[in-house]
Design a protein around this motif. Structure first.
Motif, PDB file in Angstrom:
ATOM      1  N   LEU A   1      60.252 -69.628 -49.547  1.00 55.64           N
ATOM      2  CA  LEU A   1      59.973 -69.777 -48.363  1.00 55.64           C
ATOM      3  C   LEU A   1      59.621 -71.127 -47.842  1.00 55.64           C
ATOM      4  O   LEU A   1      58.621 -71.847 -48.741  1.00 55.64           O
ATOM      5  CB  LEU A   1      58.777 -68.960 -47.967  1.00 55.64           C
ATOM      6  CG  LEU A   1      57.974 -69.068 -46.702  1.00 55.64           C
ATOM      7  CD1 LEU A   1      58.781 -68.439 -45.633  1.00 55.64           C
ATOM      8  CD2 LEU A   1      56.667 -68.393 -46.647  1.00 55.64           C
ATOM      9  N   GLY A   2      60.348 -71.649 -46.914  1.00 49.27           N
ATOM     10  CA  GLY A   2      59.778 -73.142 -46.363  1.00 49.27           C
ATOM     11  C   GLY A   2      58.833 -72.846 -44.704  1.00 49.27           C
ATOM     12  O   GLY A   2      59.424 -72.111 -44.279  1.00 49.27           O
ATOM     13  N   ILE A   3      58.137 -73.663 -44.656  1.00 48.60           N
ATOM     14  CA  ILE A   3      57.336 -73.425 -43.483  1.00 48.60           C
ATOM     15  C   ILE A   3      57.509 -74.617 -42.283  1.00 48.60           C
ATOM     16  O   ILE A   3      57.410 -75.818 -42.810  1.00 48.60           O
ATOM     17  CB  ILE A   3      55.878 -73.444 -43.783  1.00 48.60           C
ATOM     18  CG1 ILE A   3      55.579 -72.295 -44.755  1.00 48.60           C
ATOM     19  CG2 ILE A   3      55.096 -73.252 -42.505  1.00 48.60           C
ATOM     20  CD1 ILE A   3      54.146 -72.258 -45.440  1.00 48.60           C
ATOM     21  N   LEU A   4      58.156 -74.379 -41.332  1.00 54.57           N
ATOM     22  CA  LEU A   4      58.182 -75.346 -40.284  1.00 54.57           C
ATOM     23  C   LEU A   4      57.068 -75.154 -39.232  1.00 54.57           C
ATOM     24  O   LEU A   4      57.049 -74.159 -38.714  1.00 54.57           O
ATOM     25  CB  LEU A   4      59.745 -75.033 -39.444  1.00 54.57           C
ATOM     26  CG  LEU A   4      60.094 -76.188 -38.714  1.00 54.57           C
ATOM     27  CD1 LEU A   4      60.772 -77.393 -39.550  1.00 54.57           C
ATOM     28  CD2 LEU A   4      61.371 -75.759 -37.806  1.00 54.57           C
ATOM     29  N   PRO A   5      56.186 -76.092 -39.038  1.00 53.59           N
ATOM     30  CA  PRO A   5      54.983 -75.947 -38.589  1.00 53.59           C
ATOM     31  C   PRO A   5      55.241 -75.917 -36.925  1.00 53.59           C
ATOM     32  O   PRO A   5      55.565 -76.979 -36.292  1.00 53.59           O
ATOM     33  CB  PRO A   5      53.947 -77.255 -38.910  1.00 53.59           C
ATOM     34  CG  PRO A   5      55.327 -78.244 -39.465  1.00 53.59           C
ATOM     35  CD  PRO A   5      56.403 -77.383 -40.021  1.00 53.59           C
ATOM     36  N   MET A   6      55.014 -75.000 -36.287  1.00 54.35           N
ATOM     37  CA  MET A   6      55.160 -74.649 -34.753  1.00 54.35           C
ATOM     38  C   MET A   6      53.991 -74.058 -34.246  1.00 54.35           C
ATOM     39  O   MET A   6      53.912 -73.394 -33.149  1.00 54.35           O
ATOM     40  CB  MET A   6      56.450 -73.888 -34.514  1.00 54.35           C
ATOM     41  CG  MET A   6      57.635 -74.824 -34.758  1.00 54.35           C
ATOM     42  SD  MET A   6      59.254 -74.002 -33.732  1.00 54.35           S
ATOM     43  CE  MET A   6      58.642 -74.215 -32.087  1.00 54.35           C
ATOM     44  N   GLY A   7      52.779 -74.017 -35.109  1.00 54.97           N
ATOM     45  CA  GLY A   7      51.678 -73.233 -34.665  1.00 54.97           C
ATOM     46  C   GLY A   7      50.524 -74.548 -33.923  1.00 54.97           C
ATOM     47  O   GLY A   7      50.975 -75.431 -33.568  1.00 54.97           O
ATOM     48  N   THR A   8      49.248 -73.988 -34.152  1.00 48.91           N
ATOM     49  CA  THR A   8      48.198 -74.961 -33.464  1.00 48.91           C
ATOM     50  C   THR A   8      47.605 -75.365 -34.981  1.00 48.91           C
ATOM     51  O   THR A   8      47.715 -76.953 -34.785  1.00 48.91           O
ATOM     52  CB  THR A   8      47.106 -74.064 -32.791  1.00 48.91           C
ATOM     53  OG1 THR A   8      47.757 -73.559 -31.851  1.00 48.91           O
ATOM     54  CG2 THR A   8      45.923 -75.030 -32.304  1.00 48.91           C
ATOM     55  N   PHE A   9      47.008 -75.001 -35.777  1.00 53.52           N
ATOM     56  CA  PHE A   9      46.500 -75.539 -36.875  1.00 53.52           C
ATOM     57  C   PHE A   9      47.637 -75.688 -38.104  1.00 53.52           C
ATOM     58  O   PHE A   9      47.356 -76.770 -38.941  1.00 53.52           O
ATOM     59  CB  PHE A   9      45.135 -74.634 -37.583  1.00 53.52           C
ATOM     60  CG  PHE A   9      43.980 -74.992 -36.560  1.00 53.52           C
ATOM     61  CD1 PHE A   9      43.241 -76.030 -36.531  1.00 53.52           C
ATOM     62  CD2 PHE A   9      43.907 -73.665 -35.902  1.00 53.52           C
ATOM     63  CE1 PHE A   9      42.082 -76.083 -35.693  1.00 53.52           C
ATOM     64  CE2 PHE A   9      42.772 -73.815 -34.891  1.00 53.52           C
ATOM     65  CZ  PHE A   9      41.735 -74.983 -34.960  1.00 53.52           C
ATOM     66  N   ASN A  10      48.695 -75.020 -38.322  1.00 58.69           N
ATOM     67  CA  ASN A  10      49.312 -75.079 -39.218  1.00 58.69           C
ATOM     68  C   ASN A  10      48.939 -75.191 -40.806  1.00 58.69           C
ATOM     69  O   ASN A  10      49.265 -76.069 -41.569  1.00 58.69           O
ATOM     70  CB  ASN A  10      50.361 -76.356 -38.945  1.00 58.69           C
ATOM     71  CG  ASN A  10      51.089 -75.986 -37.596  1.00 58.69           C
ATOM     72  OD1 ASN A  10      51.743 -75.250 -37.387  1.00 58.69           O
ATOM     73  ND2 ASN A  10      50.988 -76.972 -36.693  1.00 58.69           N
ATOM     74  N   LEU A  11      48.028 -74.456 -40.944  1.00 62.76           N
ATOM     75  CA  LEU A  11      47.290 -74.525 -42.321  1.00 62.76           C
ATOM     76  C   LEU A  11      48.077 -74.387 -43.552  1.00 62.76           C
ATOM     77  O   LEU A  11      47.744 -75.252 -44.408  1.00 62.76           O
ATOM     78  CB  LEU A  11      46.147 -73.416 -42.474  1.00 62.76           C
ATOM     79  CG  LEU A  11      44.997 -73.676 -41.235  1.00 62.76           C
ATOM     80  CD1 LEU A  11      43.852 -72.614 -41.222  1.00 62.76           C
ATOM     81  CD2 LEU A  11      44.319 -74.963 -41.130  1.00 62.76           C
ATOM     82  N   ALA A  12      48.924 -73.386 -43.531  1.00 61.56           N
ATOM     83  CA  ALA A  12      49.865 -73.270 -44.734  1.00 61.56           C
ATOM     84  C   ALA A  12      50.986 -74.595 -44.818  1.00 61.56           C
ATOM     85  O   ALA A  12      51.145 -75.195 -45.792  1.00 61.56           O
ATOM     86  CB  ALA A  12      50.727 -72.008 -44.507  1.00 61.56           C
TER      87      ALA A  12
END
Length: 308
Positions: free
Chosen positions: A87-98
């Protein structure tokens, strides 16, 4: 050569900050193709994310890049846990903690390049009532408070929400109903009257900052942070201790580690719980269990190194 899949949540908070889905997909595609990786992009409505994740598991891609906030990432972690699909995480949220925890840059071009070159590593997952938690599970006043301002202020910048939490904390904390919390597991048990408790896979780093950062991704343990503050002034002092990296020194904080815990609350059958940004109403008792190295992620060994 197997291709990777990019799933982008069209309803993520990043869209409110001017991140256009088509442009994000193009940026990721370019980054992956420049180093010889094949990738296919799919823009998905929020209500169709879970179905799209199920399809991804059937396809068994080289990796899944999930673009969205922490709630979307948690759903992806649940679907991919135990499958071996990275799993790769592309940050598009608010806090993007992960994303922050795994060292992913918060700008889209930087994140795309990082993920295209990242290595595969296995990390622990905290299972909470059958759901996957990568960052933190919170009980007490905060889930109800967050539900109110999320309806009004979905998306936006993380620092604005953090400022609202700090400024609204005294009144919200004073008005909240305490939980008579009990816990047991791994040969330990206890009880506390709490208005705020957090449960983390691994533990928090004792470093200064507004946004929490984790460490010990493969310890096989969760850390419980159970606040015993009764009044708003004490809660504010506790928050300041956290901001300045002194949370473990707070005398009104109970800390414990375990591989699993069962939580109950006197005279309550349900509690509002925030799991990686998603607010749920869950039945008690609540079971929390660490699944060791159950999820493969795209990051670097340096980002997973234990805090010294």
């Amino acid at each position: 050569m197997r291709k990777s899949i990019l799933l982008l949540n069209r309803g993520s908070g990043g869209n409110d900050r001017g991140l256009k889905p088509d442009e994000v997909c193009a940026t990721v595609t370019t980054a992956f193709r420049e180093i010889g990786h094949r990738i296919e992009s799919k823009i998905v409505a929020p209500e169709k994310i879970n179905a799209a994740l199920q399809e991804v598991v059937k396809i068994q891609p080289a990796s899944l890049i999930i673009a969205g906030g922490d709630g979307t990432v948690s759903a992806a972690a649940k679907s991919l846990s135990g499958t071996g699909i990275p799993l790769g995480i592309l940050p598009m949220g608010t806090f993007n903690l992960a994303a922050r925890d795994l060292g992913v840059p918060l700008d889209i071009p930087g994140a795309a390049t990082f993920l295209a070159k990242a290595e595969v590593h296995a990390i622990d997952v905290l299972e909470v009532a059958g759901r996957a938690c990568l960052c933190t599970t919170i009980l007490g006043f905060y889930p109800e408070f967050a539900k109110t301002f999320e309806r009004r202020d979905h998306g936006g910048h993380w620092w604005k929400k953090a400022f609202k939490v700090i400024t609204a904390l005294p009144r919200t904390f004073a008005e909240s109903r305490p939980i008579d919390l009990t816990w047991q597991g791994d040969g330990i048990e206890g009880r506390a009257r709490t208005k705020f408790s957090a449960f983390v896979p691994g533990r928090y780093r004792a470093t200064a900052g507004l946004v929490p950062a984790r460490t010990d991704f493969t310890s096989g343990k969760l850390t419980a942070y159970i606040g015993r503050q009764r009044h708003a002034a004490a809660a504010l002092r506790g928050m300041l201790d956290y901001i300045f990296g002194r949370q473990e020194e707070n005398p009104e904080l109970t800390m414990l580690q375990a591989s699993s815990l069962e939580l109950s609350a006197r005279r309550r059958k349900h509690l509002s719980v925030m799991i990686d940004g998603e607010i749920l109403r869950l039945a008690l008792p609540l079971k929390l269990t660490i699944l060791p190295r159950h999820l493969h992620v795209l990051t670097t060994a340096e980002n997973l190194a234990p805090a010294k």
